[in-house]
Motif scaffolding. Structure first.
Motif, PDB file in Angstrom:
ATOM      1  N   THR A   7      58.954  36.802  34.453  1.00 57.60           N
ATOM      2  CA  THR A   7      57.926  37.800  34.181  1.00 57.60           C
ATOM      3  C   THR A   7      58.419  38.785  33.133  1.00 57.60           C
ATOM      4  O   THR A   7      59.591  39.158  33.125  1.00 57.60           O
ATOM      5  CB  THR A   7      57.579  38.554  35.484  1.00 57.60           C
ATOM      6  N   ALA A  58      47.204  47.185  30.325  1.00 56.26           N
ATOM      7  CA  ALA A  58      46.655  46.135  31.186  1.00 56.26           C
ATOM      8  C   ALA A  58      46.040  46.743  32.444  1.00 56.26           C
ATOM      9  O   ALA A  58      46.554  47.710  32.991  1.00 56.26           O
ATOM     10  CB  ALA A  58      47.736  45.133  31.564  1.00 56.26           C
ATOM     11  N   ARG A  59      44.957  46.170  32.907  1.00 50.21           N
ATOM     12  CA  ARG A  59      44.272  46.651  34.107  1.00 50.21           C
ATOM     13  C   ARG A  59      44.337  45.616  35.234  1.00 50.21           C
ATOM     14  O   ARG A  59      43.533  45.635  36.144  1.00 50.21           O
ATOM     15  CB  ARG A  59      42.819  46.955  33.778  1.00 50.21           C
ATOM     16  N   ASN A  60      45.291  44.715  35.141  1.00 47.01           N
ATOM     17  CA  ASN A  60      45.419  43.641  36.119  1.00 47.01           C
ATOM     18  C   ASN A  60      46.828  43.629  36.699  1.00 47.01           C
ATOM     19  O   ASN A  60      47.736  44.262  36.169  1.00 47.01           O
ATOM     20  CB  ASN A  60      45.142  42.293  35.442  1.00 47.01           C
ATOM     21  N   THR A  61      46.998  42.893  37.776  1.00 50.56           N
ATOM     22  CA  THR A  61      48.325  42.723  38.370  1.00 50.56           C
ATOM     23  C   THR A  61      49.219  42.015  37.366  1.00 50.56           C
ATOM     24  O   THR A  61      48.844  40.992  36.805  1.00 50.56           O
ATOM     25  CB  THR A  61      48.239  41.902  39.669  1.00 50.56           C
ATOM     26  N   GLN A  62      50.413  42.571  37.150  1.00 51.13           N
ATOM     27  CA  GLN A  62      51.317  42.004  36.164  1.00 51.13           C
ATOM     28  C   GLN A  62      52.552  41.370  36.786  1.00 51.13           C
ATOM     29  O   GLN A  62      53.228  40.567  36.153  1.00 51.13           O
ATOM     30  CB  GLN A  62      51.712  43.085  35.165  1.00 51.13           C
ATOM     31  N   GLU A  85      47.911  52.179  45.343  1.00 48.62           N
ATOM     32  CA  GLU A  85      46.539  52.304  44.856  1.00 48.62           C
ATOM     33  C   GLU A  85      45.554  52.016  45.994  1.00 48.62           C
ATOM     34  O   GLU A  85      45.840  51.226  46.894  1.00 48.62           O
ATOM     35  CB  GLU A  85      46.292  51.282  43.735  1.00 48.62           C
ATOM     36  N   TRP A 108      49.103  47.414  46.085  1.00 50.59           N
ATOM     37  CA  TRP A 108      49.438  47.553  44.673  1.00 50.59           C
ATOM     38  C   TRP A 108      49.917  48.959  44.366  1.00 50.59           C
ATOM     39  O   TRP A 108      49.428  49.935  44.929  1.00 50.59           O
ATOM     40  CB  TRP A 108      48.215  47.286  43.796  1.00 50.59           C
ATOM     41  N   ARG A 110      51.669  51.278  40.738  1.00 50.36           N
ATOM     42  CA  ARG A 110      51.992  51.242  39.312  1.00 50.36           C
ATOM     43  C   ARG A 110      53.406  51.766  39.112  1.00 50.36           C
ATOM     44  O   ARG A 110      53.836  52.693  39.792  1.00 50.36           O
ATOM     45  CB  ARG A 110      51.051  52.141  38.515  1.00 50.36           C
ATOM     46  N   ASN A 115      52.254  49.645  34.678  1.00 50.14           N
ATOM     47  CA  ASN A 115      52.147  48.243  35.086  1.00 50.14           C
ATOM     48  C   ASN A 115      51.744  48.155  36.553  1.00 50.14           C
ATOM     49  O   ASN A 115      52.297  48.863  37.397  1.00 50.14           O
ATOM     50  CB  ASN A 115      53.483  47.523  34.884  1.00 50.14           C
ATOM     51  N   PHE A 116      50.783  47.280  36.867  1.00 51.64           N
ATOM     52  CA  PHE A 116      50.368  47.049  38.258  1.00 51.64           C
ATOM     53  C   PHE A 116      51.310  46.052  38.909  1.00 51.64           C
ATOM     54  O   PHE A 116      51.456  44.917  38.451  1.00 51.64           O
ATOM     55  CB  PHE A 116      48.940  46.486  38.318  1.00 51.64           C
ATOM     56  N   CYS A 118      52.267  44.175  42.608  1.00 48.20           N
ATOM     57  CA  CYS A 118      51.665  43.810  43.893  1.00 48.20           C
ATOM     58  C   CYS A 118      52.746  43.419  44.896  1.00 48.20           C
ATOM     59  O   CYS A 118      53.706  42.725  44.542  1.00 48.20           O
ATOM     60  CB  CYS A 118      50.713  42.637  43.695  1.00 48.20           C
TER      61      CYS A 118
END
Length: 123
Positions: A7, A58-62, A85, A108, A110, A115-116, A118
């Motif tokens: 990642t 980014a607005r998603n899980t990374q 969150e 989740w 940040r 960065n999100f 999880c």
């Protein structure tokens, strides 16, 4: 053949990100290169943080982590200042930061770079 997952996360401020991952998650990089931190965790898992002005967009899980005890892990992280969150969107609502599905519960947060991340536990 695909073998390992690696990642890559962006950071606007690499030193700030390094402090967060050390202070909140108890992780230190195994390798430090110009503008990049590399972390080896678990059995073969690797993630990298690199410095870029695109961080936090980014607005998603990374990145996701699997744990055997989600509530205990969340408690440990909350003690270190991590804020989870809350979501209330079609198909998902968190209660105390946790979303539950048939076979999984997740939470989740940040990092300092937006960065999100999880955390999930199979149930």
């Amino acid at each position: 053949m695909l073998k390992e997952l690696h990642t890559v996360l962006p950071a606007a401020d690499l030193k700030r990100a390094q402090s967060f991952y050390h202070d909140a998650l108890g992780l230190d990089p195994d390798e430090i290169h110009e503008g990049t931190l590399v972390y080896h965790v678990g059995s073969g898992s690797v993630f990298e943080i690199y410095e870029t002005s695109n961080a936090g967009t980014a607005r998603n899980t990374q990145m996701g982590w699997v744990t055997d005890d989600l509530e205990a892990e969340m408690g440990r992280l909350r003690e270190r200042g991590v804020v989870f969150e809350d979501f209330d969107v079609p198909g998902m609502k968190t209660v105390n930061g946790v979303a539950s599905a048939d076979e999984m519960k997740s939470a989740w947060f940040r990092d300092t770079e937006g960065n999100f991340i999880c955390l999930s536990q199979k149930i």
